[in-house]
Design a protein around this motif. Structure first.
Motif, PDB file in Angstrom:
ATOM      1  N   ILE A  42      12.053   2.871   0.398  1.00 17.31           N
ATOM      2  CA  ILE A  42      11.239   2.966  -0.801  1.00 17.31           C
ATOM      3  C   ILE A  42      11.217   1.599  -1.484  1.00 17.31           C
ATOM      4  CG2 ILE A  42      10.889   4.107  -3.006  1.00 17.31           C
ATOM      5  CD1 ILE A  42      10.552   5.955  -0.622  1.00 17.31           C
ATOM      6  N   LEU A  43      10.024   1.038  -1.625  1.00 14.98           N
ATOM      7  CA  LEU A  43       9.889  -0.263  -2.288  1.00 14.98           C
ATOM      8  C   LEU A  43       9.860  -0.120  -3.800  1.00 14.98           C
ATOM      9  CD1 LEU A  43       9.333  -3.335  -2.104  1.00 14.98           C
ATOM     10  CD2 LEU A  43       6.888  -2.767  -2.090  1.00 14.98           C
ATOM     11  N   ALA A  44       9.173   0.920  -4.307  1.00 17.02           N
ATOM     12  CA  ALA A  44       9.026   1.086  -5.752  1.00 17.02           C
ATOM     13  C   ALA A  44       8.926   2.558  -6.094  1.00 17.02           C
ATOM     14  CB  ALA A  44       7.793   0.344  -6.261  1.00 17.02           C
ATOM     15  N   HIS A  45       9.554   2.929  -7.221  1.00 18.15           N
ATOM     16  CA  HIS A  45       9.458   4.281  -7.767  1.00 18.15           C
ATOM     17  C   HIS A  45       8.562   4.235  -9.004  1.00 18.15           C
ATOM     18  CE1 HIS A  45      12.823   5.874  -5.307  1.00 18.15           C
ATOM     19  NE2 HIS A  45      13.286   4.642  -5.425  1.00 18.15           N
ATOM     20  N   PHE A  46       7.791   5.304  -9.219  1.00 15.18           N
ATOM     21  CA  PHE A  46       6.861   5.360 -10.338  1.00 15.18           C
ATOM     22  C   PHE A  46       7.180   6.561 -11.236  1.00 15.18           C
ATOM     23  CE2 PHE A  46       4.279   3.681  -6.656  1.00 15.18           C
ATOM     24  CZ  PHE A  46       4.443   2.345  -6.999  1.00 15.18           C
ATOM     25  N   ASP A  47       6.490   6.638 -12.372  1.00 12.58           N
ATOM     26  CA  ASP A  47       6.776   7.656 -13.386  1.00 12.58           C
ATOM     27  C   ASP A  47       5.636   8.674 -13.431  1.00 12.58           C
ATOM     28  OD1 ASP A  47       7.360   9.179 -15.620  1.00 12.58           O
ATOM     29  OD2 ASP A  47       7.874   7.469 -16.900  1.00 12.58           O
ATOM     30  N   PHE A  48       5.890   9.859 -12.910  1.00 13.16           N
ATOM     31  CA  PHE A  48       4.863  10.895 -12.879  1.00 13.16           C
ATOM     32  C   PHE A  48       4.407  11.273 -14.277  1.00 13.16           C
ATOM     33  CE2 PHE A  48       3.143  15.150 -12.638  1.00 13.16           C
ATOM     34  CZ  PHE A  48       2.455  15.173 -11.423  1.00 13.16           C
ATOM     35  N   THR A  49       5.318  11.300 -15.236  1.00 13.17           N
ATOM     36  CA  THR A  49       4.970  11.735 -16.593  1.00 13.17           C
ATOM     37  C   THR A  49       4.000  10.774 -17.266  1.00 13.17           C
ATOM     38  OG1 THR A  49       6.820  10.600 -17.670  1.00 13.17           O
ATOM     39  CG2 THR A  49       7.227  12.825 -16.830  1.00 13.17           C
ATOM     40  N   GLN A  50       3.908   9.546 -16.759  1.00 10.50           N
ATOM     41  CA  GLN A  50       2.975   8.564 -17.297  1.00 10.50           C
ATOM     42  C   GLN A  50       1.679   8.485 -16.483  1.00 10.50           C
ATOM     43  OE1 GLN A  50       3.542   6.932 -20.254  1.00 10.50           O
ATOM     44  NE2 GLN A  50       5.267   8.369 -20.281  1.00 10.50           N
ATOM     45  N   GLY A  51       1.481   9.460 -15.586  1.00 14.48           N
ATOM     46  CA  GLY A  51       0.275   9.471 -14.777  1.00 14.48           C
ATOM     47  C   GLY A  51       0.306   8.495 -13.624  1.00 14.48           C
ATOM     48  N   GLN A  52       1.496   7.970 -13.299  1.00 15.37           N
ATOM     49  CA  GLN A  52       1.608   6.973 -12.233  1.00 15.37           C
ATOM     50  C   GLN A  52       1.682   7.664 -10.866  1.00 15.37           C
ATOM     51  OE1 GLN A  52       4.894   4.404 -13.284  1.00 15.37           O
ATOM     52  NE2 GLN A  52       3.748   3.406 -14.901  1.00 15.37           N
ATOM     53  N   THR A  53       0.579   8.294 -10.512  1.00 17.09           N
ATOM     54  CA  THR A  53       0.462   8.994  -9.229  1.00 17.09           C
ATOM     55  C   THR A  53      -0.355   8.113  -8.292  1.00 17.09           C
ATOM     56  OG1 THR A  53      -1.413  10.149 -10.248  1.00 17.09           O
ATOM     57  CG2 THR A  53       0.701  11.333 -10.144  1.00 17.09           C
ATOM     58  N   ILE A  57      -4.663   2.341  -1.891  1.00 19.75           N
ATOM     59  CA  ILE A  57      -3.955   1.076  -1.755  1.00 19.75           C
ATOM     60  C   ILE A  57      -4.847   0.028  -1.107  1.00 19.75           C
ATOM     61  CG2 ILE A  57      -2.997   1.772   0.482  1.00 19.75           C
ATOM     62  CD1 ILE A  57      -0.412   0.344  -0.292  1.00 19.75           C
ATOM     63  N   ALA A  58      -4.728  -1.207  -1.605  1.00 20.25           N
ATOM     64  CA  ALA A  58      -5.335  -2.383  -0.987  1.00 20.25           C
ATOM     65  C   ALA A  58      -4.288  -3.484  -0.996  1.00 20.25           C
ATOM     66  CB  ALA A  58      -6.586  -2.826  -1.750  1.00 20.25           C
ATOM     67  N   LEU A  59      -4.317  -4.363  -0.007  1.00 22.78           N
ATOM     68  CA  LEU A  59      -3.264  -5.357   0.147  1.00 22.78           C
ATOM     69  C   LEU A  59      -3.746  -6.749  -0.236  1.00 22.78           C
ATOM     70  CD1 LEU A  59      -1.682  -4.185   3.515  1.00 22.78           C
ATOM     71  CD2 LEU A  59      -1.004  -3.591   1.172  1.00 22.78           C
ATOM     72  N   GLU A  60      -2.859  -7.494  -0.902  1.00 22.33           N
ATOM     73  CA  GLU A  60      -3.092  -8.892  -1.240  1.00 22.33           C
ATOM     74  C   GLU A  60      -2.635  -9.791  -0.086  1.00 22.33           C
ATOM     75  OE1 GLU A  60      -4.393 -10.350  -4.058  1.00 22.33           O
ATOM     76  OE2 GLU A  60      -4.992  -8.353  -4.746  1.00 22.33           O
ATOM     77  N   PRO A  61      -3.116 -11.033  -0.022  1.00 25.03           N
ATOM     78  CA  PRO A  61      -2.707 -11.933   1.062  1.00 25.03           C
ATOM     79  C   PRO A  61      -1.200 -12.145   1.161  1.00 25.03           C
ATOM     80  CG  PRO A  61      -4.640 -12.806  -0.039  1.00 25.03           C
ATOM     81  CD  PRO A  61      -4.191 -11.623  -0.846  1.00 25.03           C
ATOM     82  N   ASP A  62      -0.482 -12.083   0.027  1.00 22.11           N
ATOM     83  CA  ASP A  62       0.973 -12.297   0.059  1.00 22.11           C
ATOM     84  C   ASP A  62       1.758 -11.034   0.379  1.00 22.11           C
ATOM     85  OD1 ASP A  62       0.758 -10.797  -2.258  1.00 22.11           O
ATOM     86  OD2 ASP A  62       1.724 -12.271  -3.570  1.00 22.11           O
ATOM     87  N   GLY A  63       1.066  -9.934   0.695  1.00 20.28           N
ATOM     88  CA  GLY A  63       1.737  -8.677   1.021  1.00 20.28           C
ATOM     89  C   GLY A  63       1.936  -7.750  -0.154  1.00 20.28           C
ATOM     90  N   SER A  64       1.593  -8.197  -1.367  1.00 20.77           N
ATOM     91  CA  SER A  64       1.660  -7.290  -2.512  1.00 20.77           C
ATOM     92  C   SER A  64       0.643  -6.167  -2.325  1.00 20.77           C
ATOM     93  CB  SER A  64       1.358  -8.032  -3.815  1.00 20.77           C
ATOM     94  OG  SER A  64       2.322  -9.037  -4.066  1.00 20.77           O
ATOM     95  N   ALA A  65       0.931  -5.025  -2.942  1.00 21.88           N
ATOM     96  CA  ALA A  65       0.063  -3.856  -2.822  1.00 21.88           C
ATOM     97  C   ALA A  65      -0.602  -3.575  -4.160  1.00 21.88           C
ATOM     98  CB  ALA A  65       0.874  -2.648  -2.385  1.00 21.88           C
ATOM     99  N   ASP A  66      -1.929  -3.485  -4.151  1.00 24.42           N
ATOM    100  CA  ASP A  66      -2.675  -3.025  -5.318  1.00 24.42           C
ATOM    101  C   ASP A  66      -2.902  -1.532  -5.153  1.00 24.42           C
ATOM    102  OD1 ASP A  66      -2.884  -5.650  -6.264  1.00 24.42           O
ATOM    103  OD2 ASP A  66      -4.691  -6.001  -5.088  1.00 24.42           O
ATOM    104  N   VAL A  67      -2.395  -0.733  -6.085  1.00 31.04           N
ATOM    105  CA  VAL A  67      -2.491   0.718  -5.968  1.00 31.04           C
ATOM    106  C   VAL A  67      -3.185   1.296  -7.193  1.00 31.04           C
ATOM    107  CG1 VAL A  67      -0.380   0.813  -4.591  1.00 31.04           C
ATOM    108  CG2 VAL A  67      -0.240   1.204  -7.040  1.00 31.04           C
ATOM    109  N   THR A  68      -3.936   2.360  -6.981  1.00 33.55           N
ATOM    110  CA  THR A  68      -4.537   3.076  -8.098  1.00 33.55           C
ATOM    111  C   THR A  68      -3.582   4.162  -8.563  1.00 33.55           C
ATOM    112  OG1 THR A  68      -5.717   4.472  -6.497  1.00 33.55           O
ATOM    113  CG2 THR A  68      -6.928   2.633  -7.453  1.00 33.55           C
ATOM    114  N   PHE A  69      -3.339   4.212  -9.869  1.00 33.71           N
ATOM    115  CA  PHE A  69      -2.591   5.306 -10.481  1.00 33.71           C
ATOM    116  C   PHE A  69      -3.627   6.319 -10.970  1.00 33.71           C
ATOM    117  CE2 PHE A  69       1.271   2.499 -11.723  1.00 33.71           C
ATOM    118  CZ  PHE A  69       1.872   2.756 -10.503  1.00 33.71           C
ATOM    119  N   ALA A  70      -3.786   7.407 -10.232  1.00 37.24           N
ATOM    120  CA  ALA A  70      -4.919   8.303 -10.435  1.00 37.24           C
ATOM    121  C   ALA A  70      -5.037   8.794 -11.874  1.00 37.24           C
ATOM    122  CB  ALA A  70      -4.810   9.499  -9.481  1.00 37.24           C
TER     123      ALA A  70
END
Length: 326
Positions: A42-53, A57-70
């Motif tokens: 697991i790279l990162a944990h998110f907070d469901f209560t804040q809508g972080q679902t 995902i889309a990837l940046e050149p450096d390997g970072s992940a851009d994710v939508t929190f629905a």
């Protein structure tokens, strides 16, 4: 986020109906040439209560992940150390009427080479459509309006042609949108893209690959290939895999037409061969909690888990390794 429990229950019931209606999965014979997926963490944990679902995902050149929190209506960037930064906030909608859901949600995401992000926003209002997130940090801008009764989901951009494609989970369509003249057009439609039941979810994930638009249908448990004709119109819909109950997003592995598919209700990611047979390669034991999307960069696999139904806690982003068997 008071709507979250109601949405999760609705989505669970809808997806469960699709699972019950689906037939048995194709046989998955042992194949020594299959890629292996290993070393999940697991790279990162998110907070469901804040809508972080995390939905897509889309990837940046450096390997970072851009994710939508629905449900938060946000786009977040997660670097390879696990640090999470909110980089965009979609405008709130006062009275969302999103089909099947009720709440406004940010779904698909795609990145172009210049760092611009495109996201799908479903609200049941005039804000439904495709929004552009510029890399300069300016406010997101709606570039295309889709019908209020649609539910845009997975998206992909053909940069060579300057066209964005979007799967519509409710109307059972693939939309095409020119980035120069963003008036949506129905590029493909038909029974194969429709939900199989009222309030269901049809066309969901979408990718461009090997001269075709590929689409998953969550209700029908299918993976579809729609080839481009010479004039870039849609050719006949081809069913390439069945028995993928509750399939969501997917990503190609880099080995021909083989791919990894997230199965949101089954808490697993399946390896799907070119002949349509498939097998689970990641499960809940690795930390999956209702996986929604997959991305592959080289030997690294990224998997979002939204935890919609798994006690609504610990949504996360998982990394694993993919390698070719000898």
């Amino acid at each position: 986020m008071p709507r979250l429990p109601r949405l999760a229950a609705l989505a669970l019931g809808t997806a469960a109906l699709g699972v019950l209606a689906a037939g048995p999965a194709p046989a998955a014979p042992a194949t020594t040439g299959d890629p292996t997926v290993s070393d999940p963490r697991i790279l990162a944990h998110f907070d469901f209560t804040q809508g972080q679902t995390p939905e897509n995902i889309a990837l940046e050149p450096d390997g970072s992940a851009d994710v939508t929190f629905a449900f938060a209506g946000q786009v977040a960037r997660v670097d390879l150390s696990g640090h999470t930064e909110i980089i965009a906030q979609l405008p709130p909608v006062a009275n969302p009427q999103t089909p099947n859901i009720g709440a406004a949600i940010v779904t698909g995401i795609a990145r172009t080479h210049d760092g611009v992000l495109y996201v799908a926003y479903a609200t049941g209002t005039a804000e439904t459509g495709i929004w552009r997130v510029a890399p300069d940090g300016s406010a997101p801008e709606q570039i295309a309006q889709l019908p209020a009764n649609s539910l845009p989901n997975g998206i992909a951009v053909d940069e060579e042609c300057g066209t964005l494609y979007a799967a519509d989970s409710v109307l059972g369509r693939v939309w095409s949108i020119s980035l120069d003249d963003p008036k949506p057009r129905v590029w493909a439609s038909g029974t194969e893209l429709l939900p199989s039941a009222p309030n269901g979810f049809g066309a969901n994930g979408l990718k461009l690959h090997n001269g075709a638009v590929w689409v998953s249908n969550s209700d029908r448990g299918t993976l579809l290939r729609i080839p481009f004709e010479p004039d870039r119109t849609a050719g006949p819909v081809q069913t390439r895999a069945t028995g993928l109950d509750g399939v969501d997003d997917f990503a190609f592995t880099g080995y021909g037409d083989t791919l990894l598919a997230a199965r949101v209700l089954l808490n697993e990611v399946d390896f799907v061969r070119a002949d349509g047979t498939h097998k689970a390669v990641l499960t809940a034991a690795a930390g999956l909690k209702n996986p929604t999307s997959v991305a592959v960069r080289g030997k690294t696999v990224y998997v979002n888990s939204a935890s919609y139904f798994e006690q609504q806690k610990d949504p996360n982003l998982l990394l694993a390794r993919i390698s070719k068997d000898k």
